[in-house]
Design a protein around this motif. Structure first.
Motif, PDB file in Angstrom:
ATOM      1  N   LEU A  18       0.845  -1.195   0.000  1.00  0.00           N
ATOM      2  CA  LEU A  18       0.000   0.000   0.000  1.00  0.00           C
ATOM      3  C   LEU A  18       0.885   1.251   0.000  1.00  0.00           C
ATOM      4  CD1 LEU A  18      -3.004   0.813   0.222  1.00  0.00           C
ATOM      5  CD2 LEU A  18      -2.747   0.830   2.692  1.00  0.00           C
ATOM      6  N   ALA A  19       1.958   1.200   0.782  1.00  0.00           N
ATOM      7  CA  ALA A  19       2.885   2.336   0.851  1.00  0.00           C
ATOM      8  C   ALA A  19       3.571   2.529  -0.494  1.00  0.00           C
ATOM      9  CB  ALA A  19       3.922   2.084   1.940  1.00  0.00           C
ATOM     10  N   ARG A  20       3.947   1.394  -1.115  1.00  0.00           N
ATOM     11  CA  ARG A  20       4.645   1.501  -2.405  1.00  0.00           C
ATOM     12  C   ARG A  20       3.714   2.116  -3.445  1.00  0.00           C
ATOM     13  NH1 ARG A  20       7.015  -3.937  -4.468  1.00  0.00           N
ATOM     14  NH2 ARG A  20       7.977  -3.961  -2.423  1.00  0.00           N
ATOM     15  N   ALA A  21       2.442   1.699  -3.415  1.00  0.00           N
ATOM     16  CA  ALA A  21       1.471   2.231  -4.370  1.00  0.00           C
ATOM     17  C   ALA A  21       1.299   3.733  -4.174  1.00  0.00           C
ATOM     18  CB  ALA A  21       0.137   1.523  -4.187  1.00  0.00           C
ATOM     19  N   ASP A  22       1.578   4.199  -2.940  1.00  0.00           N
ATOM     20  CA  ASP A  22       1.328   5.592  -2.603  1.00  0.00           C
ATOM     21  C   ASP A  22       2.623   6.415  -2.579  1.00  0.00           C
ATOM     22  OD1 ASP A  22      -0.601   7.522  -1.640  1.00  0.00           O
ATOM     23  OD2 ASP A  22       0.505   7.458   0.248  1.00  0.00           O
ATOM     24  N   SER A  23       3.750   5.788  -2.932  1.00  0.00           N
ATOM     25  CA  SER A  23       5.043   6.433  -2.674  1.00  0.00           C
ATOM     26  C   SER A  23       5.312   7.668  -3.546  1.00  0.00           C
ATOM     27  CB  SER A  23       6.174   5.429  -2.842  1.00  0.00           C
ATOM     28  OG  SER A  23       6.148   4.967  -4.172  1.00  0.00           O
ATOM     29  N   GLY A  24       4.589   7.772  -4.669  1.00  0.00           N
ATOM     30  CA  GLY A  24       4.844   8.917  -5.551  1.00  0.00           C
ATOM     31  C   GLY A  24       4.255  10.216  -5.021  1.00  0.00           C
ATOM     32  N   ASN A  25       3.699  10.177  -3.811  1.00  0.00           N
ATOM     33  CA  ASN A  25       2.965  11.379  -3.369  1.00  0.00           C
ATOM     34  C   ASN A  25       3.902  12.571  -3.110  1.00  0.00           C
ATOM     35  OD1 ASN A  25       3.291  12.065  -0.496  1.00  0.00           O
ATOM     36  ND2 ASN A  25       2.605   9.957  -0.149  1.00  0.00           N
ATOM     37  N   GLU A  26       3.374  13.747  -3.398  1.00  0.00           N
ATOM     38  CA  GLU A  26       4.152  14.996  -3.352  1.00  0.00           C
ATOM     39  C   GLU A  26       4.633  15.333  -1.944  1.00  0.00           C
ATOM     40  OE1 GLU A  26       5.027  17.704  -5.713  1.00  0.00           O
ATOM     41  OE2 GLU A  26       5.090  15.779  -6.756  1.00  0.00           O
ATOM     42  N   GLU A  62       8.254  17.242   1.468  1.00  0.00           N
ATOM     43  CA  GLU A  62       8.246  17.996   2.735  1.00  0.00           C
ATOM     44  C   GLU A  62       8.994  17.209   3.809  1.00  0.00           C
ATOM     45  OE1 GLU A  62       5.064  18.975   6.263  1.00  0.00           O
ATOM     46  OE2 GLU A  62       4.310  18.253   4.327  1.00  0.00           O
ATOM     47  N   LEU A  63       8.717  15.915   3.856  1.00  0.00           N
ATOM     48  CA  LEU A  63       9.363  15.056   4.845  1.00  0.00           C
ATOM     49  C   LEU A  63      10.875  15.007   4.604  1.00  0.00           C
ATOM     50  CD1 LEU A  63       9.481  12.834   7.026  1.00  0.00           C
ATOM     51  CD2 LEU A  63       8.788  11.199   5.310  1.00  0.00           C
ATOM     52  N   ILE A  64      11.245  14.829   3.344  1.00  0.00           N
ATOM     53  CA  ILE A  64      12.670  14.711   3.037  1.00  0.00           C
ATOM     54  C   ILE A  64      13.398  16.011   3.368  1.00  0.00           C
ATOM     55  CG2 ILE A  64      14.342  14.370   1.143  1.00  0.00           C
ATOM     56  CD1 ILE A  64      12.263  12.298   0.052  1.00  0.00           C
ATOM     57  N   SER A  65      12.767  17.162   3.087  1.00  0.00           N
ATOM     58  CA  SER A  65      13.456  18.419   3.393  1.00  0.00           C
ATOM     59  C   SER A  65      13.611  18.586   4.901  1.00  0.00           C
ATOM     60  CB  SER A  65      12.746  19.614   2.744  1.00  0.00           C
ATOM     61  OG  SER A  65      11.658  19.994   3.528  1.00  0.00           O
ATOM     62  N   THR A  66      12.602  18.154   5.691  1.00  0.00           N
ATOM     63  CA  THR A  66      12.745  18.227   7.156  1.00  0.00           C
ATOM     64  C   THR A  66      13.891  17.332   7.606  1.00  0.00           C
ATOM     65  OG1 THR A  66      10.362  18.385   7.232  1.00  0.00           O
ATOM     66  CG2 THR A  66      11.466  18.064   9.343  1.00  0.00           C
ATOM     67  N   VAL A 102      13.708   3.727   1.060  1.00  0.00           N
ATOM     68  CA  VAL A 102      12.731   4.643   0.444  1.00  0.00           C
ATOM     69  C   VAL A 102      11.300   4.314   0.856  1.00  0.00           C
ATOM     70  CG1 VAL A 102      11.967   5.621  -1.763  1.00  0.00           C
ATOM     71  CG2 VAL A 102      14.289   4.741  -1.512  1.00  0.00           C
ATOM     72  N   GLU A 103      11.003   2.986   0.949  1.00  0.00           N
ATOM     73  CA  GLU A 103       9.597   2.628   1.213  1.00  0.00           C
ATOM     74  C   GLU A 103       9.160   3.019   2.622  1.00  0.00           C
ATOM     75  OE1 GLU A 103      11.949   0.265   0.905  1.00  0.00           O
ATOM     76  OE2 GLU A 103      11.587  -1.399   2.285  1.00  0.00           O
ATOM     77  N   LEU A 104      10.131   3.430   3.465  1.00  0.00           N
ATOM     78  CA  LEU A 104       9.746   3.822   4.826  1.00  0.00           C
ATOM     79  C   LEU A 104       9.356   5.290   4.905  1.00  0.00           C
ATOM     80  CD1 LEU A 104      12.255   1.930   7.131  1.00  0.00           C
ATOM     81  CD2 LEU A 104       9.987   1.282   6.382  1.00  0.00           C
ATOM     82  N   ILE A 105       9.715   6.056   3.878  1.00  0.00           N
ATOM     83  CA  ILE A 105       9.360   7.480   3.891  1.00  0.00           C
ATOM     84  C   ILE A 105       7.998   7.642   3.239  1.00  0.00           C
ATOM     85  CG2 ILE A 105      10.014   9.760   3.032  1.00  0.00           C
ATOM     86  CD1 ILE A 105      12.891   8.873   3.130  1.00  0.00           C
ATOM     87  N   ASN A 106       7.024   8.012   4.012  1.00  0.00           N
ATOM     88  CA  ASN A 106       5.689   8.112   3.431  1.00  0.00           C
ATOM     89  C   ASN A 106       4.842   9.154   4.153  1.00  0.00           C
ATOM     90  OD1 ASN A 106       3.532   7.593   1.793  1.00  0.00           O
ATOM     91  ND2 ASN A 106       3.902   5.379   1.810  1.00  0.00           N
ATOM     92  N   GLU A 133       7.169   9.715   9.155  1.00  0.00           N
ATOM     93  CA  GLU A 133       6.479  10.932   8.717  1.00  0.00           C
ATOM     94  C   GLU A 133       6.957  12.085   9.584  1.00  0.00           C
ATOM     95  OE1 GLU A 133       2.329  11.133   7.889  1.00  0.00           O
ATOM     96  OE2 GLU A 133       2.082   8.962   7.910  1.00  0.00           O
ATOM     97  N   VAL A 134       6.750  13.293   9.098  1.00  0.00           N
ATOM     98  CA  VAL A 134       6.968  14.457   9.958  1.00  0.00           C
ATOM     99  C   VAL A 134       5.631  14.734  10.623  1.00  0.00           C
ATOM    100  CG1 VAL A 134       7.412  16.923   9.970  1.00  0.00           C
ATOM    101  CG2 VAL A 134       8.814  15.433   8.585  1.00  0.00           C
ATOM    102  N   ASP A 135       5.630  14.841  11.933  1.00  0.00           N
ATOM    103  CA  ASP A 135       4.358  14.972  12.623  1.00  0.00           C
ATOM    104  C   ASP A 135       4.513  15.845  13.860  1.00  0.00           C
ATOM    105  OD1 ASP A 135       1.638  14.371  12.850  1.00  0.00           O
ATOM    106  OD2 ASP A 135       2.029  12.733  14.263  1.00  0.00           O
ATOM    107  N   GLN A 136       3.386  16.346  14.327  1.00  0.00           N
ATOM    108  CA  GLN A 136       3.388  17.155  15.547  1.00  0.00           C
ATOM    109  C   GLN A 136       2.871  16.269  16.671  1.00  0.00           C
ATOM    110  OE1 GLN A 136       0.946  20.564  15.026  1.00  0.00           O
ATOM    111  NE2 GLN A 136       1.997  21.735  16.593  1.00  0.00           N
ATOM    112  N   ILE A 137       3.747  15.871  17.584  1.00  0.00           N
ATOM    113  CA  ILE A 137       3.351  14.915  18.624  1.00  0.00           C
ATOM    114  C   ILE A 137       2.420  15.555  19.650  1.00  0.00           C
ATOM    115  CG2 ILE A 137       4.286  13.623  20.595  1.00  0.00           C
ATOM    116  CD1 ILE A 137       4.718  12.006  18.163  1.00  0.00           C
ATOM    117  N   SER A 138       2.746  16.783  20.113  1.00  0.00           N
ATOM    118  CA  SER A 138       1.846  17.469  21.052  1.00  0.00           C
ATOM    119  C   SER A 138       1.295  18.736  20.394  1.00  0.00           C
ATOM    120  CB  SER A 138       2.603  17.827  22.334  1.00  0.00           C
ATOM    121  OG  SER A 138       3.690  18.657  22.000  1.00  0.00           O
TER     122      SER A 138
END
Ligand code: ATP
Length: 555
Positions: free
Chosen positions: A97-105, A109-113, A128-132, A216-221
């Motif tokens: 499922l992640a691979r099918a979705d990996s082309g997402n724009e 943002e995640l890679i630049s962070t 690569v498949e872990l970055i989503n 992912e880049v996320d806001q925990i709190s």
């Protein structure tokens, strides 16, 4: 239009939900996933008939039960339905499922962070498949909180695809924080741990199933910054932790439903039901401990250490039945839900913290050698032996519902562990019939000399002996019931003989013989009673026999 068979090389079923009559098909050429509704109304999974082929449909063969049918593409106005869980889930489903979705724009943002926080060379090493970025929001919805651990919250989540809910999972988010330098190592090690749970033979291995890990880049709190976060998706366990279960046995929370049941059962004279405070009995201890042991044994067989084994990391897969009452036979062990060992993946992540704080996991379950310094500033490493020590401590906790420490202060606890005399008055703690074998095992597993501790394999052998003892106890219970039943039956037969047969002497003699033969051991009192009764009836029947003879000769 042609019919494409599911087992064509290009297409495979990766998810089959029987209650929703739906399957997810993966096309390995386009790397796309497609949700399809099955073209039949059976919802219980007992497929049996073959359906006629219809154009524009796939022919589907269920990998689970071999059922073949045609499948329709999903209709766009499909209304979402709740499912209790998936019936077939291919191990790599979430990865596909992640691979099918990996082309997402959003991945940019995640890679630049990540680039801001790490060396670009490190970024290149992240699989690569872990970055989503956005994977969680796209495919999951939060159902609630399951609890808090040292790494953060565990959430109960539902997987959704094309508006259909396809199963419930647990999700843990771990912020990378200052450990960014270790990210690559962490991710690779966690990936390795998934491969452990991915092998198909782990269904009965008493370890939790990990489904996917991604970044992912996320806001925990709510007010915190956006940080790189590892998302870990794993099997949801409905029965709570071993810690919660034992605490509830000793300090039961008031629950109106349970209270009503307890009163009902008390009226019927059934003991130990509902919210009665109690210890676990020998049978329950055996089943629960055996499950934890099995889980750890599986990890050790795969050359993996747990490092943080404790009751809150042992989860019951399902809830106990509402009308559960303490089992007293090995035949009833299946009434206790299966337990799985979890959290073995995350302890590796915490390994880096170990040198500074002294211990990865909860202090109480740490072996004494883990507090020793091998070199200045360098503590002893975890080992199979230290895992076995934690296992011994878990057995203590299951047997006594508490831990052997006098103090609650962390430093004092550390000293008590290092002093190694925690188990001296263990024999006096329970007045009921706790098998001494358990106490012996605790002492063996928590031996101060790490190398003298048994391996999981050796503990398995010990636990087999305990099983044999318990099997004999269950047999005795049944032997008594059988003897009672047999005695009743014999008495009834003798009475019938006296009533029906004019010459019952010979008939009754056989019961005397049977009585003598089986009057052994514990059931002997019953047998003697039976024998006495048989003799009595025999005497009566002899009396009636001679009365009959004399009265006939008088005539
Ligand atoms: N797979 C799961 N299914 C259901 N509940 C879970 C699951 N995993 C964890 N929980 C719940 O979430 C709580 C927190 O779990 P977590 O593993 O984060 O912490 P912990 O093991 O209790 O503590 P620590 O992080 O110090 O090891 C658990 O106590 C349990 O109640």
């Amino acid at each position: 239009m042609s019919i494409v068979r599911y087992n064509d090389k290009l297409l495979s079923v990766v998810h089959h939900n029987k209650s929703l009559n739906s399957v997810v098909i993966y096309n390995s050429e386009t790397e796309n996933l497609e949700l399809v509704k099955l073209d039949h109304d059976e919802s219980n999974g007992s497929h049996g008939r073959r359906r006629r082929s219809v154009p524009s449909q796939f022919e589907f063969v269920c990998p689970d039960c071999g059922y073949q049918c045609n499948i329709n593409p999903p209709s766009s106005n499909e209304s979402p339905r709740r499912s209790s869980g998936s019936d077939f889930l291919r191990n790599d489903y979430f990865r596909l499922l992640a691979r099918a979705d990996s082309g997402n724009e959003s991945n940019k943002e995640l890679i630049s962070t990540l680039i801001h926080q790490a060396h670009p060379a490190d970024i290149d090493q992240i699989p690569v498949e872990l970055i989503n970025q956005g994977y969680f929001k796209k495919f999951f919805s939060v159902l609630g909180d399951l609890g808090n651990g040292s790494n953060g919250k565990v959430l109960k989540v539902e997987h959704k695809l094309f508006n259909l809910q396809l199963g419930v999972f647990a999700l843990k988010k771990i912020a990378i924080g200052n450990h960014f330098g270790n990210l690559v190592r962490i991710l690779n090690e966690v990936k390795f741990l998934y491969s452990l749970t991915e092998s198909s033979n782990t269904t009965n291995a008493n370890i939790i199933k990990y489904n996917h890990v991604w970044l992912e880049v996320d806001q925990i709190s709510s007010f915190g910054p956006q940080v790189p976060v590892v998302f870990i998706l794993f099997e949801y366990c409905d029965g709570g932790t071993l810690e919660q279960f034992i605490e509830n046995l000793l300090q039961p929370k008031f629950d109106i439903k349970l209270e009503k049941m307890r009163r009902r059962m008390k009226k019927k004279g059934i003991k130990g039901a509902g919210t009665d405070r109690r210890y676990l009995n020998n049978f329950e201890i055996y089943k629960i401990f055996k499950d934890v042991l099995n889980g750890l044994h599986h990890l050790h067989e795969q050359k993996t250490l747990h490092r943080d084994l404790k009751p809150s990391n042992c989860l019951f897969k399902t809830k106990f039945p509402d009308d559960y009452k303490p089992i007293d036979s090995v035949d009833d062990l299946g009434q206790i839900p299966n337990l799985v060992v979890s959290d073995f993946g995350e302890s590796i992540m915490e390994n880096s913290k170990r040198n500074s704080t002294g211990c990865t996991g909860t202090l109480e379950f740490c072996a004494p050698e883990l507090f020793e310094e091998v070199d200045p500033g360098q503590l002893h490493d975890f080992s199979y032996y230290s895992d076995v020590y934690s296992l011994g401590m878990i057995l203590y906790y299951i047997c006594f519902g508490k831990l052997p420490f006098k103090s609650s202060d962390q430093n004092a606890i550390r000293e008590e562990i290092v002093s190694c005399n925690l188990f001296e008055d263990m024999d006096k703690l329970r007045r009921d019939e706790l098998l001494p074998d358990y106490l012996r095992l605790i002492r063996l597993m928590c031996d101060p000399d790490a190398k003298s501790r048994p391996t999981c394999e050796q503990v398995m052998l010990q636990i087999e002996h305990i099983h044999n003892k318990l099997a004999k106890q269950s047999y005795k219970k049944f032997a008594l019931a059988r003897a009672l039943w047999q005695t009743g039956l014999n008495i009834a037969q003798i009475l019938l003989n006296i009533w029906l047969c004019p010459y019952p002497v010979l008939n009754n003699l056989q019961f005397v013989l049977v009585g003598v033969l089986i009057s052994q051991k514990k059931v002997r009192y019953l047998m003697w009673l039976e024998l006495a009764l048989t003799m009595l009836f025999l005497a009566l029947s002899i009396d009636s026999y001679w009365t009959g003879v004399f009265s006939s000769s008088d005539q």
